[in-house]
Design a protein around this motif. Structure first.
Motif, PDB file in Angstrom:
ATOM      1  N   LEU A  36       0.842  -1.186   0.000  1.00  0.00           N
ATOM      2  CA  LEU A  36       0.000   0.000   0.000  1.00  0.00           C
ATOM      3  C   LEU A  36       0.880   1.238   0.000  1.00  0.00           C
ATOM      4  CD1 LEU A  36      -2.500  -1.336   2.607  1.00  0.00           C
ATOM      5  CD2 LEU A  36      -3.027  -0.845   0.232  1.00  0.00           C
ATOM      6  N   TYR A  47      -9.702  -6.714   2.845  1.00  0.00           N
ATOM      7  CA  TYR A  47      -9.782  -5.290   2.536  1.00  0.00           C
ATOM      8  C   TYR A  47     -10.109  -5.066   1.062  1.00  0.00           C
ATOM      9  CZ  TYR A  47      -7.161  -4.988   6.920  1.00  0.00           C
ATOM     10  OH  TYR A  47      -6.757  -5.105   8.217  1.00  0.00           O
ATOM     11  N   ARG A  49      -9.198  -2.160  -2.178  1.00  0.00           N
ATOM     12  CA  ARG A  49      -8.341  -1.054  -2.574  1.00  0.00           C
ATOM     13  C   ARG A  49      -8.681  -0.617  -3.992  1.00  0.00           C
ATOM     14  NH1 ARG A  49      -2.831  -4.492  -2.120  1.00  0.00           N
ATOM     15  NH2 ARG A  49      -3.348  -6.118  -3.603  1.00  0.00           N
ATOM     16  N   VAL A  56      -1.629   2.248  -5.562  1.00  0.00           N
ATOM     17  CA  VAL A  56      -2.790   2.233  -4.681  1.00  0.00           C
ATOM     18  C   VAL A  56      -3.229   3.669  -4.438  1.00  0.00           C
ATOM     19  CG1 VAL A  56      -3.667   1.642  -2.397  1.00  0.00           C
ATOM     20  CG2 VAL A  56      -2.115   0.083  -3.573  1.00  0.00           C
ATOM     21  N   SER A  59      -7.527   2.621   0.171  1.00  0.00           N
ATOM     22  CA  SER A  59      -7.951   1.312   0.680  1.00  0.00           C
ATOM     23  C   SER A  59      -8.785   1.555   1.933  1.00  0.00           C
ATOM     24  CB  SER A  59      -6.726   0.456   1.019  1.00  0.00           C
ATOM     25  OG  SER A  59      -6.053   1.014   2.129  1.00  0.00           O
TER      26      SER A  59
END
Length: 196
Positions: A36, A47, A49, A56, A59
């Motif tokens: 991330l 999770y 994202r 990324v 998220s």
């Protein structure tokens, strides 16, 4: 604050992608940073994202929740959010009974295509396809809260954009904030002291 579930389905539109990812016990044990952002601890869990290519954008990990917490707590009445992301912030504030209306300004049409349908049945939500740095609400329009979250990374260069946006909405809202503004201000002070 614990994890905020995001109901946006996985999908791809243009260069943007929503995907589910899992952080296992083994990942946590090996000091997983989630692919991330550098130095972000991610606890075990499932999770979502939003990616642009391999980058990324957002998220629903603990850092994102914590760095948006002040706004989610303060949001009330008529709200404007610059930046849709994965809809995590929007999801959370729509749980509040005192949220009357939320305008969301999103620059990328692909993000709207991926995330927007999740909120289209809520009459309080209005998603506007526009660049937050150029968008101007209708004359006389006022908001109870405004949140600016259009940056993909933490960089002191973002402070100039924040200053512009805060000036633009100064007479249109009772309260406004920007994602990671205080952190970036302290980073800039440290840079100035150290001569970077």
């Amino acid at each position: 604050m614990s994890q905020i579930p995001v109901d946006v389905p996985d999908g791809v539109s243009g260069h943007h992608k929503i995907e589910t990812f899992i952080v296992s016990k083994e990942d946590v044990k090996n000091n997983f940073r989630g692919m991330l952002r550098p130095m972000e601890y991610v606890p075990e869990g499932t999770y979502k994202r939003l990616l642009f290519g391999r980058e990324v954008i957002m998220s629903n990990t603990s850092m994102e929740i914590n760095s948006n917490y002040t706004f989610m707590r303060k949001a009330t009445g008529k709200v404007l959010i610059n930046g849709l992301g994965i809809g995590m912030v929007l999801t959370e504030i729509l749980k509040k009974p005192d949220i009357a209306e939320v305008w969301v300004v999103e620059k990328f049409e692909d993000v709207i295509k991926l995330v927007g349908p999740t909120f289209e049945k809520d009459p309080r939500v209005k998603i506007i396809h526009a660049d937050a740095m150029e968008y101007k609400p209708p004359k006389g329009m006022k908001f109870d809260c405004v949140w600016h979250d259009i940056w993909t990374n933490m960089c002191t260069d973002n402070l100039e954009d924040m200053k512009i946006l805060h000036r633009r909405y100064a007479n249109r809202t009772k309260w406004q904030g920007s994602w990671q503004k205080e952190y970036l201000q302290s980073m800039k002070r440290r840079e100035a002291r150290s001569g970077w």
